[in-house]
Design a protein around this motif. Structure first.
Motif, PDB file in Angstrom:
ATOM      1  N   TRP A 114      10.168   1.425  -2.715  1.00 31.07           N
ATOM      2  CA  TRP A 114       8.768   1.841  -2.602  1.00 31.07           C
ATOM      3  C   TRP A 114       7.875   1.073  -3.564  1.00 31.07           C
ATOM      4  O   TRP A 114       6.691   0.821  -3.276  1.00 31.07           O
ATOM      5  CB  TRP A 114       8.608   3.352  -2.766  1.00 31.07           C
ATOM      6  CG  TRP A 114       8.741   3.946  -4.133  1.00 31.07           C
ATOM      7  CD1 TRP A 114       9.793   4.632  -4.627  1.00 31.07           C
ATOM      8  CD2 TRP A 114       7.750   3.950  -5.183  1.00 31.07           C
ATOM      9  NE1 TRP A 114       9.549   5.049  -5.915  1.00 31.07           N
ATOM     10  CE2 TRP A 114       8.302   4.657  -6.275  1.00 31.07           C
ATOM     11  CE3 TRP A 114       6.454   3.435  -5.294  1.00 31.07           C
ATOM     12  CZ2 TRP A 114       7.607   4.845  -7.470  1.00 31.07           C
ATOM     13  CZ3 TRP A 114       5.755   3.619  -6.488  1.00 31.07           C
ATOM     14  CH2 TRP A 114       6.332   4.319  -7.553  1.00 31.07           C
ATOM     15  N   GLN A 115       8.441   0.664  -4.713  1.00 34.31           N
ATOM     16  CA  GLN A 115       7.650  -0.134  -5.643  1.00 34.31           C
ATOM     17  C   GLN A 115       7.283  -1.487  -5.029  1.00 34.31           C
ATOM     18  O   GLN A 115       6.161  -1.973  -5.191  1.00 34.31           O
ATOM     19  CB  GLN A 115       8.419  -0.308  -6.949  1.00 34.31           C
ATOM     20  CG  GLN A 115       8.546   0.980  -7.748  1.00 34.31           C
ATOM     21  CD  GLN A 115       9.649   0.956  -8.784  1.00 34.31           C
ATOM     22  OE1 GLN A 115      10.342  -0.056  -8.959  1.00 34.31           O
ATOM     23  NE2 GLN A 115       9.854   2.059  -9.484  1.00 34.31           N
ATOM     24  N   ALA A 116       8.223  -2.102  -4.316  1.00 32.63           N
ATOM     25  CA  ALA A 116       7.933  -3.362  -3.636  1.00 32.63           C
ATOM     26  C   ALA A 116       6.895  -3.151  -2.534  1.00 32.63           C
ATOM     27  O   ALA A 116       5.958  -3.938  -2.377  1.00 32.63           O
ATOM     28  CB  ALA A 116       9.213  -3.949  -3.047  1.00 32.63           C
TER      29      ALA A 116
ATOM     30  N   PRO B 269       2.770  -8.783  -5.365  1.00 29.31           N
ATOM     31  CA  PRO B 269       2.436  -8.857  -3.938  1.00 29.31           C
ATOM     32  C   PRO B 269       3.630  -9.301  -3.106  1.00 29.31           C
ATOM     33  O   PRO B 269       4.515 -10.021  -3.583  1.00 29.31           O
ATOM     34  CB  PRO B 269       1.313  -9.892  -3.895  1.00 29.31           C
ATOM     35  CG  PRO B 269       1.514 -10.724  -5.122  1.00 29.31           C
ATOM     36  CD  PRO B 269       2.057  -9.801  -6.155  1.00 29.31           C
ATOM     37  N   LYS B 270       3.655  -8.849  -1.865  1.00 31.37           N
ATOM     38  CA  LYS B 270       4.753  -9.229  -0.976  1.00 31.37           C
ATOM     39  C   LYS B 270       4.755 -10.736  -0.762  1.00 31.37           C
ATOM     40  O   LYS B 270       3.716 -11.395  -0.791  1.00 31.37           O
ATOM     41  CB  LYS B 270       4.645  -8.482   0.352  1.00 31.37           C
ATOM     42  CG  LYS B 270       3.416  -8.831   1.186  1.00 31.37           C
ATOM     43  CD  LYS B 270       3.357  -7.986   2.438  1.00 31.37           C
ATOM     44  CE  LYS B 270       2.163  -8.392   3.291  1.00 31.37           C
ATOM     45  NZ  LYS B 270       2.214  -9.758   3.788  1.00 31.37           N
TER      46      LYS B 270
ATOM     47  N   PRO C 125      11.735  -3.138   4.906  1.00 34.56           N
ATOM     48  CA  PRO C 125      12.181  -2.763   3.563  1.00 34.56           C
ATOM     49  C   PRO C 125      13.637  -2.319   3.500  1.00 34.56           C
ATOM     50  O   PRO C 125      14.323  -2.192   4.521  1.00 34.56           O
ATOM     51  CB  PRO C 125      11.251  -1.604   3.213  1.00 34.56           C
ATOM     52  CG  PRO C 125      10.960  -0.962   4.529  1.00 34.56           C
ATOM     53  CD  PRO C 125      10.897  -2.096   5.522  1.00 34.56           C
ATOM     54  N   HIS C 126      14.071  -2.093   2.283  1.00 35.64           N
ATOM     55  CA  HIS C 126      15.329  -1.468   1.860  1.00 35.64           C
ATOM     56  C   HIS C 126      16.425  -2.482   1.573  1.00 35.64           C
ATOM     57  O   HIS C 126      16.826  -3.278   2.412  1.00 35.64           O
ATOM     58  CB  HIS C 126      15.832  -0.412   2.847  1.00 35.64           C
ATOM     59  CG  HIS C 126      14.871   0.699   3.071  1.00 35.64           C
ATOM     60  ND1 HIS C 126      15.090   1.690   3.994  1.00 35.64           N
ATOM     61  CD2 HIS C 126      13.663   0.982   2.497  1.00 35.64           C
ATOM     62  CE1 HIS C 126      14.075   2.535   3.987  1.00 35.64           C
ATOM     63  NE2 HIS C 126      13.198   2.112   3.084  1.00 35.64           N
ATOM     64  N   LEU C 127      16.906  -2.377   0.344  1.00 36.85           N
ATOM     65  CA  LEU C 127      17.956  -3.264  -0.156  1.00 36.85           C
ATOM     66  C   LEU C 127      19.350  -2.859   0.306  1.00 36.85           C
ATOM     67  O   LEU C 127      20.204  -3.716   0.553  1.00 36.85           O
ATOM     68  CB  LEU C 127      17.933  -3.260  -1.686  1.00 36.85           C
ATOM     69  CG  LEU C 127      16.739  -3.938  -2.353  1.00 36.85           C
ATOM     70  CD1 LEU C 127      16.523  -3.366  -3.742  1.00 36.85           C
ATOM     71  CD2 LEU C 127      16.941  -5.438  -2.429  1.00 36.85           C
TER      72      LEU C 127
ATOM     73  N   GLY D 286       0.813  -1.205   0.000  1.00 35.52           N
ATOM     74  CA  GLY D 286       0.000   0.000   0.000  1.00 35.52           C
ATOM     75  C   GLY D 286       0.845   1.253   0.000  1.00 35.52           C
ATOM     76  O   GLY D 286       2.020   1.240  -0.383  1.00 35.52           O
ATOM     77  N   SER D 287       0.256   2.360   0.446  1.00 26.90           N
ATOM     78  CA  SER D 287       0.916   3.655   0.482  1.00 26.90           C
ATOM     79  C   SER D 287       1.993   3.656   1.568  1.00 26.90           C
ATOM     80  O   SER D 287       2.108   2.696   2.346  1.00 26.90           O
ATOM     81  CB  SER D 287      -0.111   4.742   0.794  1.00 26.90           C
ATOM     82  OG  SER D 287      -0.478   4.674   2.161  1.00 26.90           O
TER      83      SER D 287
END
Length: 339
Positions: free
Chosen positions: A44-46, A53-54, A61-63, A10-11
């Motif tokens: 943010w796209q993920a 979908p996750k 998050p964050h690579l 989502g957002s």
């Protein structure tokens, strides 16, 4: 430990600051006390579900990021504990990225960070630098590895030189010996691309950008690193030399790509699409090694004076960091994790 998580796509509002147990490194893994977490468009796209979908009930998050190894798993050299490192692809196939005080990654994805390189620089590498490396090493007769001199005599066009990947393309291409031209949309971004090291900068919104680029490269461009293929394809083809390569890692703006087959046949165009997830482990490992060498040589500085402004947010404002990236913030968005 404090961590950012989301349980639904989502957002940015789905991101929550929570308390979690410190993870323990398994065989072949290291645990890193994260100092700075880097935010990329793919993060943010993920989160939004744009890339599907996750895959896990809960995701941190964050690579990318940087910090200090504080524990190692079985099979990892114990002397790595205490080592300063930069991280890449932390969430590739895993639910735990760098938006947390501690994260666990395979040992090879924690790359030593030179003492004279700050955590901001380390967290700005990862996806942008490895993507730039891939873009510069797929040409028909080009090198597969980068080092000083590897691109001697070549002309590289870095589209969007004020972006994080474009910035890395400029720096790595300069380090490897190329002549670098960058396209930008205005004077401020031109200043940043020049500060990054571009030899020539062209405003694609003014005059005849193809003629201007051809003035700098009469025989044409060898490699184009492209961020907006649909919008820029005609310009790329107008300046590409025969047997040149267009390496595209995004299609900003979403404009459809119109392909003139005959024009590309005549040019013997190589059109290379690229994304790190499917590039293969050998390609990623080679890229990380070369990027580490460039970093050691001082070729990858960050900050506004080096063409990549840094935009900082604290961990509890990670949602705002995501909004900044989604809204096209100029420079590199970072989340400060360590207090």
């Amino acid at each position: 430990m404090k961590a950012i998580v989301y349980r639904d796509n989502g957002s940015p509002d789905v991101l929550q600051l929570v308390d979690r147990d410190r993870p323990e490194p398994g065989p072949g893994e290291v645990r890193v006390r994260v100092a700075v977490s880097g935010v990329n468009p793919t993060d943010w796209q993920a989160r939004s579900g744009a890339t599907g979908p996750k895959r896990f009930p809960e995701v941190t998050p964050h690579l990318d990021g940087a910090g200090v190894i504080d524990a190692v798993g079985a099979g990892v050299d114990r002397s790595r504990a205490g080592q300063r490192v930069w991280l890449f692809m932390a969430t590739a196939g895993r639910p735990t990225g760098t938006a947390a005080e501690f994260t666990v990654v395979p040992a090879e994805q924690a790359v030593p960070l030179p003492e004279d390189a700050g955590f901001d620089a380390g967290a700005s590498l990862g996806v942008p630098a490895l993507t730039a490396h891939r873009a510069l090493t797929v040409a028909e007769n080009g090198p597969r590895r980068l080092r000083p001199g590897a691109l001697d005599g070549r002309v590289v066009l870095a589209a969007g030189g004020a972006g994080a990947v474009g910035h890395a393309v400029i720096q790595l291409a300069r380090w490897a010996g190329a002549t670098v031209i960058s396209t930008v949309s205005g004077p401020e971004k031109a200043r940043l691309a020049t500060a990054a090291g571009a030899h020539h900068v062209v405003n694609y919104r003014e005059g005849d950008p193809a003629a201007e680029i051809r003035g700098f490269a009469p025989d044409g461009v060898d490699i184009v690193a492209e961020v907006a293929l649909g919008a820029n394809f005609a310009l790329d083809l107008a300046v590409l030399r025969a047997r040149g390569t267009i390496s595209t890692y995004a299609n900003d703006g979403g404009k459809p790509v119109e392909l003139n087959v005959l024009q590309n046949l005549v040019l013997n165009t190589r059109l290379q699409f690229l994304v790190l997830y499917t590039a293969g482990p050998e390609v990623r490992a080679a890229a990380a090694e070369d990027v580490a060498a460039a970093l050691h040589d001082g070729a990858l500085p960050v900050g506004e004076e080096h063409g990549l402004p840094l935009v900082h947010f604290p961990l509890d404002r990670t949602a705002d960091a995501h909004r900044a990236v989604e809204n096209g913030a100029v420079g590199k968005v970072l989340v400060d994790v360590a207090g």
